[in-house]
Design a protein around this motif. Structure first.
Motif, PDB file in Angstrom:
ATOM      1  N   LYS A  25     -22.169  34.780  -2.567  1.00  8.38           N
ATOM      2  CA  LYS A  25     -21.069  34.941  -3.514  1.00  8.38           C
ATOM      3  C   LYS A  25     -20.514  33.592  -3.951  1.00  8.38           C
ATOM      4  O   LYS A  25     -20.166  33.401  -5.124  1.00  8.38           O
ATOM      5  CB  LYS A  25     -19.968  35.785  -2.881  1.00  8.38           C
ATOM      6  CG  LYS A  25     -20.337  37.252  -2.691  1.00  8.38           C
ATOM      7  CD  LYS A  25     -19.172  38.021  -2.070  1.00  8.38           C
ATOM      8  CE  LYS A  25     -19.522  39.477  -1.850  1.00  8.38           C
ATOM      9  NZ  LYS A  25     -18.399  40.237  -1.242  1.00  8.38           N
ATOM     10  N   VAL A  26     -20.427  32.653  -3.009  1.00  6.19           N
ATOM     11  CA  VAL A  26     -19.941  31.316  -3.358  1.00  6.19           C
ATOM     12  C   VAL A  26     -20.812  30.691  -4.432  1.00  6.19           C
ATOM     13  O   VAL A  26     -20.331  30.038  -5.366  1.00  6.19           O
ATOM     14  CB  VAL A  26     -19.895  30.419  -2.106  1.00  6.19           C
ATOM     15  CG1 VAL A  26     -19.651  28.963  -2.484  1.00  6.19           C
ATOM     16  CG2 VAL A  26     -18.828  30.891  -1.141  1.00  6.19           C
TER      17      VAL A  26
ATOM     18  N   GLN B 185     -16.182  30.598   4.092  1.00  2.80           N
ATOM     19  CA  GLN B 185     -15.186  31.106   3.147  1.00  2.80           C
ATOM     20  C   GLN B 185     -14.512  30.007   2.338  1.00  2.80           C
ATOM     21  O   GLN B 185     -13.934  30.278   1.285  1.00  2.80           O
ATOM     22  CB  GLN B 185     -14.108  31.902   3.891  1.00  2.80           C
ATOM     23  CG  GLN B 185     -14.590  33.222   4.475  1.00  2.80           C
ATOM     24  CD  GLN B 185     -15.097  33.053   5.887  1.00  2.80           C
ATOM     25  OE1 GLN B 185     -15.543  31.959   6.248  1.00  2.80           O
ATOM     26  NE2 GLN B 185     -15.031  34.102   6.693  1.00  2.80           N
ATOM     27  N   TYR B 186     -14.584  28.758   2.812  1.00  6.04           N
ATOM     28  CA  TYR B 186     -13.885  27.661   2.149  1.00  6.04           C
ATOM     29  C   TYR B 186     -14.834  26.552   1.682  1.00  6.04           C
ATOM     30  O   TYR B 186     -14.384  25.497   1.262  1.00  6.04           O
ATOM     31  CB  TYR B 186     -12.821  27.084   3.104  1.00  6.04           C
ATOM     32  CG  TYR B 186     -11.924  28.147   3.690  1.00  6.04           C
ATOM     33  CD1 TYR B 186     -10.839  28.635   2.991  1.00  6.04           C
ATOM     34  CD2 TYR B 186     -12.192  28.693   4.945  1.00  6.04           C
ATOM     35  CE1 TYR B 186     -10.027  29.637   3.515  1.00  6.04           C
ATOM     36  CE2 TYR B 186     -11.392  29.696   5.491  1.00  6.04           C
ATOM     37  CZ  TYR B 186     -10.317  30.169   4.767  1.00  6.04           C
ATOM     38  OH  TYR B 186      -9.532  31.165   5.285  1.00  6.04           O
ATOM     39  N   MET B 187     -16.133  26.802   1.757  1.00  6.43           N
ATOM     40  CA  MET B 187     -17.102  25.775   1.378  1.00  6.43           C
ATOM     41  C   MET B 187     -17.380  25.802  -0.123  1.00  6.43           C
ATOM     42  O   MET B 187     -17.599  26.870  -0.704  1.00  6.43           O
ATOM     43  CB  MET B 187     -18.419  25.958   2.136  1.00  6.43           C
ATOM     44  CG  MET B 187     -18.370  25.486   3.563  1.00  6.43           C
ATOM     45  SD  MET B 187     -20.016  25.254   4.275  1.00  6.43           S
ATOM     46  CE  MET B 187     -20.632  26.913   4.233  1.00  6.43           C
TER      47      MET B 187
ATOM     48  N   SER C 218     -13.635  40.766   8.602  1.00 10.70           N
ATOM     49  CA  SER C 218     -12.282  40.519   9.100  1.00 10.70           C
ATOM     50  C   SER C 218     -11.756  41.627  10.008  1.00 10.70           C
ATOM     51  O   SER C 218     -10.577  41.642  10.341  1.00 10.70           O
ATOM     52  CB  SER C 218     -11.324  40.347   7.912  1.00 10.70           C
ATOM     53  OG  SER C 218     -11.341  41.521   7.098  1.00 10.70           O
ATOM     54  N   THR C 219     -12.607  42.545  10.445  1.00 10.05           N
ATOM     55  CA  THR C 219     -12.146  43.663  11.265  1.00 10.05           C
ATOM     56  C   THR C 219     -11.628  43.185  12.616  1.00 10.05           C
ATOM     57  O   THR C 219     -12.303  42.436  13.320  1.00 10.05           O
ATOM     58  CB  THR C 219     -13.284  44.673  11.494  1.00 10.05           C
ATOM     59  OG1 THR C 219     -13.771  45.121  10.225  1.00 10.05           O
ATOM     60  CG2 THR C 219     -12.801  45.866  12.304  1.00 10.05           C
ATOM     61  N   ALA C 220     -10.444  43.621  12.953  1.00  9.18           N
ATOM     62  CA  ALA C 220      -9.843  43.334  14.263  1.00  9.18           C
ATOM     63  C   ALA C 220      -8.978  44.523  14.638  1.00  9.18           C
ATOM     64  O   ALA C 220      -8.198  45.013  13.821  1.00  9.18           O
ATOM     65  CB  ALA C 220      -9.011  42.058  14.221  1.00  9.18           C
TER      66      ALA C 220
ATOM     67  N   GLY D 236     -17.521  38.600   2.981  1.00 12.41           N
ATOM     68  CA  GLY D 236     -18.762  39.369   3.076  1.00 12.41           C
ATOM     69  C   GLY D 236     -19.019  39.816   4.489  1.00 12.41           C
ATOM     70  O   GLY D 236     -18.318  39.421   5.430  1.00 12.41           O
ATOM     71  N   ALA D 237     -20.053  40.637   4.641  1.00 12.26           N
ATOM     72  CA  ALA D 237     -20.385  41.195   5.952  1.00 12.26           C
ATOM     73  C   ALA D 237     -20.979  40.158   6.876  1.00 12.26           C
ATOM     74  O   ALA D 237     -20.957  40.318   8.094  1.00 12.26           O
ATOM     75  CB  ALA D 237     -21.348  42.371   5.800  1.00 12.26           C
ATOM     76  N   ASN D 238     -21.544  39.080   6.333  1.00 12.45           N
ATOM     77  CA  ASN D 238     -22.131  38.041   7.163  1.00 12.45           C
ATOM     78  C   ASN D 238     -22.102  36.723   6.407  1.00 12.45           C
ATOM     79  O   ASN D 238     -21.652  36.659   5.241  1.00 12.45           O
ATOM     80  CB  ASN D 238     -23.562  38.405   7.583  1.00 12.45           C
ATOM     81  CG  ASN D 238     -24.429  38.809   6.414  1.00 12.45           C
ATOM     82  OD1 ASN D 238     -24.446  38.155   5.374  1.00 12.45           O
ATOM     83  ND2 ASN D 238     -25.140  39.932   6.573  1.00 12.45           N
TER      84      ASN D 238
END
Length: 752
Positions: free
Chosen positions: A96-97, A49-51, A262-264, A87-89
């Motif tokens: 996307k990046v 997510q941050y790359m 991000s599901t929790a 994303g899902a994985n």
């Protein structure tokens, strides 16, 4: 001059009003590997997510602009609540990046100033050269006023488009816009195909982190009635989610956390859980709460009770409809999925079992690597030790020492060494032996007592773990029951057992090593210590009343048998072996008399040319007995309760209540502990209680050493081991395809 490569919220700490960058693990790994050599294989190190795009593609040259991008992603998340790309994985995020633009911040947060949005989007530019050249420029742009915007290329193009619309007729504009849209659509399809091909060809990142909700961090020892730490998470068979023990303030609760998005969410009805095991298809989770074994469906619905358990040491599914629970009293019980049916299958100690088949489980050691790993038959209760292969490929007499064994694939065994590091080896089931031992993982949170590590691996090969240290490693401290405990001048040790000499000047201390254990004598007033003995294992060192001799139980080189040693603890001196019945020393209360334990029964030992051992009258199954200074009372543990009775006849007795490890503070005051709290209680000459237990001291960082875990000085001060580890964590680390790493590391070890 350092490229961090893993800037993200978890690695930014706030201290004293300043932000501090933490965890330079990836940066140091790249530096130690010789710069670009580590990335020449195309590995994309970092958190997806941050790359930055160049980092996600595994480019050989990654400079400071990657950290600027990551800081932009963190700032974007601070403003919108989510990173720029999700994303899902992992593959979806990386795609996307590489090919998508982040959504404008003002879409979700309309009050964010335009210049702030422009500064963040510039930091997130695809090309490194289009980003800010330094963090100070980025900071200045964020702090600029609206009259001095830091314009991004996207905003410039947008303004020019608006000017063009106002300067020309709408028909001409829309015609040109249609042509441009066609060209852009064609280019976008080409770019997307190129990005997808690049992502498909690139390997998955070596690791990434999954953040847990702030209100539900993973917790390691909370919830257990006995304060012992257990593995607090389980991973699904496909490696796509975990279930973990969450800290919910005054209680614990099981939570579901996806590893792909991000599901929790909490699992209702799982309050007070502290041990868990997912079934073979990941649809249900068995867990222990209090003294009950329960089953919850991840899809929801009511929670069912499967039966009662007592002080469990481990839980594992052996078949889709059956699971095994082992306990600290030496019992192995089988439960069925429906509930209401339980049967005892063995009477042995088996810490943290791992199901090898419906008929066998592999048992780890009792204590952090103190004894051997072996295979337990669920049909007849027999145990077969796991051996090490010698250089000729034959099974040697040496047994495997370690804890929490698991099978990765079908040919590799993974276990924890005494120091908490994770070792992998080639598994030969026909020979019940291993070969090619190699370090495969370090820096994992590991618990004391039974050596449970906070790491799980799915059948699909995904590893999930909590970064941290060995919770069994701590500092010996001295407490008076009032104020803060003071560290002793002794280096940190791993879950050692200890006893203070009658004059309060020396400490006998056992220490774990990779080869076995050592018995040291430390000067309490300095940092000087000397090793006295080395061997496979030592339990319960006890000083004589005059402080000249020391008794200890010692394990023989192989097998589960041991001997009792007594000697003068000076360097180079050899102790004598007590002839006759071996016993575990408990309390040396006279020059020639001692209390000990044989097969969980308290015995009296008459020392001399002929050692006489007999059972203490009226003392039930118990251990760690101590005699009062006037020799009229004895206190000991019976199961999880403190019992006091008249000595030696045992005619009168009283039960204090739940607790462990009694000691006499004075001739009629007992000190004992319950989890991480200590209590005092007064008793009379006839063993009756004269008051209710009084709180004396507490320390949430106390370490249980799986034996008598504290000592008292002649001045009435308490000595115990204090952990340096945290009690909870807010994130998990995920390593996809970790099974491939295990295979590679073991192959290299076998070639050496």
């Amino acid at each position: 001059g350092i490229i961090h490569r893993d800037i993200k919220p978890e690695n930014i700490l706030l201290q004293g009003g300043h932000a501090v960058v933490a965890d330079f693990g990836i940066a140091l790994a790249v530096q130690h590997a010789g710069g670009g050599r580590l990335t020449q294989t195309g590995l994309s190190l970092g958190t997806p997510q941050y790359m930055a795009p160049e980092q996600a593609m595994g480019e050989k040259t990654v400079d400071h602009h990657a950290d600027i991008y990551a800081l932009g992603a963190v700032t974007y998340e601070m403003l919108t609540g989510e990173p720029p790309f999700t994303g899902a994985n992992v593959q979806a995020i990386v795609a996307k990046v590489l090919s998508s633009e982040p959504a404008p911040i003002t879409t979700t947060r309309k009050l964010v100033p335009v210049h702030v949005e422009e500064a963040v989007l510039k930091a997130l530019a695809k090309l490194p050269a289009d980003r800010w050249t330094g963090a100070s420029q980025f900071a200045d742009a964020l702090g600029a006023t609206a009259a001095q915007p830091a314009a991004s290329a996207g905003k410039v193009h947008a303004r020019r488009a608006r000017e063009a619309m106002h300067g020309q007729g709408r028909a001409v504009w829309w015609a040109r816009l249609a042509v441009a849209a066609t060209v852009l659509a064609t280019a976008a399809v080409s770019m997307a195909w190129w990005a997808i091909r690049r992502v498909a060809d690139a390997p998955l990142p070596q690791q990434y982190d999954v953040v847990l909700p702030d209100s539900a961090p993973i917790v390691f020892a909370k919830g257990s009635p006995w304060g012992e730490g257990w593995t607090a998470l389980a991973v699904s068979p496909r490696g796509n989610f975990v279930v973990y023990v969450a800290d919910r303030g005054s209680r614990t609760e099981l939570w579901y956390r996806s590893l792909l998005d991000s599901t929790a969410r909490p699992l209702p009805g799982t309050e007070a859980a502290y041990q868990l095991a997912l079934d073979s298809d990941g649809s249900s989770v068995a867990f222990i709460a209090g003294n009950r074994l329960k089953l919850a469906s991840l899809a929801g619905g009511s929670v069912r009770e499967l039966g009662e358990v007592r002080r469990p040491m481990g839980i594992t599914w052996v078949a889709p409809d059956r699971l095994i629970v082992t306990d600290n009293d030496g019992g192995v019980t089988e439960f069925d999925r429906v509930g209401g049916s339980a049967r005892s299958v063995a009477q042995v100690l088996c810490a943290i079992p791992f199901a090898m088949s419906p008929r066998e489980v592999m048992c780890g050691s009792v204590g952090t690597g103190a004894s051997e790993v072996d295979l337990l038959s669920l049909q007849d209760g027999t145990r077969r030790p796991i051996h090490l292969l010698d250089r000729a490929g034959d099974s040697s007499e040496s047994s495997l020492r370690g804890s929490m064994p698991v099978l990765v694939g079908s040919r590799h065994l993974v276990f924890s060494a005494p120091d908490g590091s994770v070792i992998a080896a080639r598994w030969y089931p026909d020979a019940l032996a291993i070969d090619g031992r190699a370090l495969v993982l370090s820096g994992v949170r590991t618990e004391s007592v039974f050596g449970a590590r906070q790491a799980v691996v799915s059948p699909s090969g995904t590893l999930v773990f909590v970064p941290g240290v060995n919770n069994g490693v701590g500092t010996l401290v001295l407490a008076s029951g009032v104020g803060e405990a003071v560290p002793l001048r002794i280096e940190p040790v791993q879950a050692g057992q200890f006893d203070v000499s009658p004059d309060g000047k020396r400490l006998a201390l056992t220490k774990f090593t990779l080869e076995g254990m050592e018995l040291w004598i430390h000067d309490m007033t300095s940092d000087r210590g000397e090793k006295w003995l080395a061997g496979r294992m030592f339990f319960e060192p006890r000083w004589s009343p005059d402080g000249r001799q020391l008794a200890v139980w010692a394990g023989l080189p192989t097998g589960s048998e041991g001997v009792t040693l007594i000697g003068t603890p000076t360097p180079g001196s050899a102790p004598d072996t007590v002839r006759g019945t071996a016993f575990t020393p408990s309390h040396w209360y006279a020059p020639d008399r001692m209390l000990g334990t044989v097969n969980s029964r308290i015995v009296r030992v008459q020392l001399g040319s002929r050692v006489v051992v007999d059972t203490v009258p009226s003392a039930q199954k118990g251990q760690r007995a101590v005699v009062s200074s006037d020799r009229r009372l004895v206190a000991y543990m019976s199961a999880d309760e403190i019992v006091v009775q008249t000595f030696p006849d045992g005619r009168l007795r009283s039960t204090v209540g739940r607790g462990l490890d009694p000691l006499w503070l004075d001739r009629r005051t007992i000190v004992y502990k319950d989890r991480d709290k200590w209590y005092r209680i007064r008793v009379s000459d006839d063993a009756s209680l004269t008051e209710s237990p009084q709180p004396w001291f507490s320390d949430g960082r106390f370490i249980d050493t799986n034996s008598r875990s504290h000592a008292l000085t002649p001045a009435g001060e308490l000595i115990y081991l204090r952990s340096i580890a945290k009690e909870s964590s807010t994130y998990l680390r995920v390593m996809p395809r970790w099974d491939a790493r295990v295979v590679t590391v073991v192959k290299a070890a076998l070639r050496r």
